[in-house]
Design a protein around this motif. Structure first.
Motif, PDB file in Angstrom:
ATOM      1  N   ILE A  20       0.841  -1.199   0.000  1.00 29.69           N
ATOM      2  CA  ILE A  20       0.000   0.000   0.000  1.00 29.69           C
ATOM      3  C   ILE A  20       0.876   1.249   0.000  1.00 29.69           C
ATOM      4  CG2 ILE A  20      -1.631   1.338   1.387  1.00 29.69           C
ATOM      5  CD1 ILE A  20      -2.791  -1.431   2.296  1.00 29.69           C
ATOM      6  N   GLY A  21       1.908   1.257   0.821  1.00 28.30           N
ATOM      7  CA  GLY A  21       2.827   2.398   0.854  1.00 28.30           C
ATOM      8  C   GLY A  21       3.524   2.599  -0.469  1.00 28.30           C
ATOM      9  N   GLN A  22       3.954   1.526  -1.106  1.00 26.90           N
ATOM     10  CA  GLN A  22       4.638   1.640  -2.398  1.00 26.90           C
ATOM     11  C   GLN A  22       3.700   2.157  -3.476  1.00 26.90           C
ATOM     12  OE1 GLN A  22       8.016   1.077  -2.721  1.00 26.90           O
ATOM     13  NE2 GLN A  22       7.681   2.119  -4.651  1.00 26.90           N
ATOM     14  N   ILE A  23       2.462   1.739  -3.447  1.00 25.35           N
ATOM     15  CA  ILE A  23       1.482   2.240  -4.419  1.00 25.35           C
ATOM     16  C   ILE A  23       1.292   3.745  -4.243  1.00 25.35           C
ATOM     17  CG2 ILE A  23      -0.970   2.190  -5.033  1.00 25.35           C
ATOM     18  CD1 ILE A  23      -0.848  -0.863  -4.540  1.00 25.35           C
ATOM     19  N   PHE A  24       1.188   4.201  -2.980  1.00 24.71           N
ATOM     20  CA  PHE A  24       1.054   5.634  -2.734  1.00 24.71           C
ATOM     21  C   PHE A  24       2.283   6.404  -3.212  1.00 24.71           C
ATOM     22  CE2 PHE A  24      -2.348   4.759   0.473  1.00 24.71           C
ATOM     23  CZ  PHE A  24      -3.303   5.591  -0.091  1.00 24.71           C
ATOM     24  N   LEU A  27       2.155   6.404  -7.208  1.00 28.38           N
ATOM     25  CA  LEU A  27       1.039   7.062  -7.882  1.00 28.38           C
ATOM     26  C   LEU A  27       0.761   8.486  -7.414  1.00 28.38           C
ATOM     27  CD1 LEU A  27      -1.495   4.097  -8.079  1.00 28.38           C
ATOM     28  CD2 LEU A  27       0.154   4.862  -9.795  1.00 28.38           C
ATOM     29  N   THR A  28       1.346   8.888  -6.300  1.00 32.39           N
ATOM     30  CA  THR A  28       1.119  10.240  -5.791  1.00 32.39           C
ATOM     31  C   THR A  28       2.460  10.931  -5.585  1.00 32.39           C
ATOM     32  OG1 THR A  28       1.185   9.613  -3.456  1.00 32.39           O
ATOM     33  CG2 THR A  28      -0.947   9.457  -4.566  1.00 32.39           C
ATOM     34  N   LYS A  29       2.389  12.183  -5.194  1.00 34.07           N
ATOM     35  CA  LYS A  29       3.614  12.924  -4.916  1.00 34.07           C
ATOM     36  C   LYS A  29       3.813  13.098  -3.413  1.00 34.07           C
ATOM     37  CE  LYS A  29       3.576  15.238  -9.294  1.00 34.07           C
ATOM     38  NZ  LYS A  29       4.127  16.310 -10.053  1.00 34.07           N
ATOM     39  N   LEU A  30       3.338  12.122  -2.647  1.00 33.71           N
ATOM     40  CA  LEU A  30       3.505  12.182  -1.202  1.00 33.71           C
ATOM     41  C   LEU A  30       4.976  12.003  -0.836  1.00 33.71           C
ATOM     42  CD1 LEU A  30       0.495  10.051   0.092  1.00 33.71           C
ATOM     43  CD2 LEU A  30       0.768  12.510   0.244  1.00 33.71           C
ATOM     44  N   THR A  31       5.425  12.800   0.105  1.00 32.84           N
ATOM     45  CA  THR A  31       6.793  12.662   0.594  1.00 32.84           C
ATOM     46  C   THR A  31       6.835  11.552   1.645  1.00 32.84           C
ATOM     47  OG1 THR A  31       6.437  14.291   2.351  1.00 32.84           O
ATOM     48  CG2 THR A  31       7.224  15.121   0.216  1.00 32.84           C
ATOM     49  N   PRO A  32       8.006  11.021   1.917  1.00 28.80           N
ATOM     50  CA  PRO A  32       8.093   9.983   2.948  1.00 28.80           C
ATOM     51  C   PRO A  32       7.588  10.454   4.313  1.00 28.80           C
ATOM     52  CG  PRO A  32      10.075   9.970   1.623  1.00 28.80           C
ATOM     53  CD  PRO A  32       9.278  11.160   1.181  1.00 28.80           C
ATOM     54  N   ALA A  33       7.811  11.733   4.643  1.00 27.38           N
ATOM     55  CA  ALA A  33       7.328  12.242   5.930  1.00 27.38           C
ATOM     56  C   ALA A  33       5.803  12.216   5.988  1.00 27.38           C
ATOM     57  CB  ALA A  33       7.837  13.659   6.150  1.00 27.38           C
ATOM     58  N   ARG A  34       5.149  12.563   4.912  1.00 24.62           N
ATOM     59  CA  ARG A  34       3.690  12.535   4.887  1.00 24.62           C
ATOM     60  C   ARG A  34       3.164  11.101   4.924  1.00 24.62           C
ATOM     61  NH1 ARG A  34       2.072  17.489   0.845  1.00 24.62           N
ATOM     62  NH2 ARG A  34       3.026  19.095   2.161  1.00 24.62           N
ATOM     63  N   MET A  35       3.880  10.204   4.290  1.00 22.81           N
ATOM     64  CA  MET A  35       3.484   8.787   4.355  1.00 22.81           C
ATOM     65  C   MET A  35       3.592   8.279   5.794  1.00 22.81           C
ATOM     66  SD  MET A  35       2.641   7.536   1.397  1.00 22.81           S
ATOM     67  CE  MET A  35       2.853   5.823   1.767  1.00 22.81           C
ATOM     68  N   LEU A  36       4.664   8.665   6.479  1.00 26.09           N
ATOM     69  CA  LEU A  36       4.871   8.259   7.860  1.00 26.09           C
ATOM     70  C   LEU A  36       3.729   8.751   8.743  1.00 26.09           C
ATOM     71  CD1 LEU A  36       7.047   7.112   9.944  1.00 26.09           C
ATOM     72  CD2 LEU A  36       7.662   9.489  10.254  1.00 26.09           C
ATOM     73  N   VAL A  37       3.389  10.021   8.607  1.00 30.33           N
ATOM     74  CA  VAL A  37       2.301  10.587   9.393  1.00 30.33           C
ATOM     75  C   VAL A  37       0.983   9.904   9.042  1.00 30.33           C
ATOM     76  CG1 VAL A  37       0.942  12.679   9.783  1.00 30.33           C
ATOM     77  CG2 VAL A  37       3.435  12.797   9.757  1.00 30.33           C
ATOM     78  N   GLY A  38       0.766   9.643   7.766  1.00 27.52           N
ATOM     79  CA  GLY A  38      -0.458   8.973   7.338  1.00 27.52           C
ATOM     80  C   GLY A  38      -0.604   7.585   7.930  1.00 27.52           C
ATOM     81  N   TYR A  39       0.488   6.847   7.977  1.00 28.20           N
ATOM     82  CA  TYR A  39       0.438   5.506   8.560  1.00 28.20           C
ATOM     83  C   TYR A  39       0.183   5.553  10.067  1.00 28.20           C
ATOM     84  CZ  TYR A  39       1.545   2.204   4.823  1.00 28.20           C
ATOM     85  OH  TYR A  39       1.477   1.397   3.727  1.00 28.20           O
TER      86      TYR A  39
END
Length: 85
Positions: A20-24, A27-39
């Protein structure tokens, strides 16, 4: 044989979180920091709804070790502190 099944469950659930993280990321321009917060926030929300504990009971370390499990632990700590006071 039971430990093998437990390892498979953990592998597939942890792998699903990574997928799921790899797909985001792809396919998106999310930064790793935003992915971390999202998780982390997702772990808190799923824990508050009572969904994440079911996943932890099923997959064990496959659900508690990824960063989303940190959000679950935070939510459990808050729930415990509230119930004690």
């Amino acid at each position: 044989m039971e430990i093998f099944i437990d390892c498979l469950k953990a592998f597939f659930v942890g792998g699903a979180f990574c997928l799921i993280g790899q797909i985001f990321v792809d396919l998106t321009k999310l930064t790793p920091a935003r992915m971390l917060v999202g998780y982390v926030v997702s772990g808190v929300i799923l824990s508050a709804l009572g969904i994440y504990q079911i996943l932890v009971d099923f997959a064990g370390c496959g659900a508690t070790i990824p960063i989303i499990g940190f959000g679950h632990c935070l939510a459990k700590g808050v729930q415990k502190a509230i119930s004690e006071s």
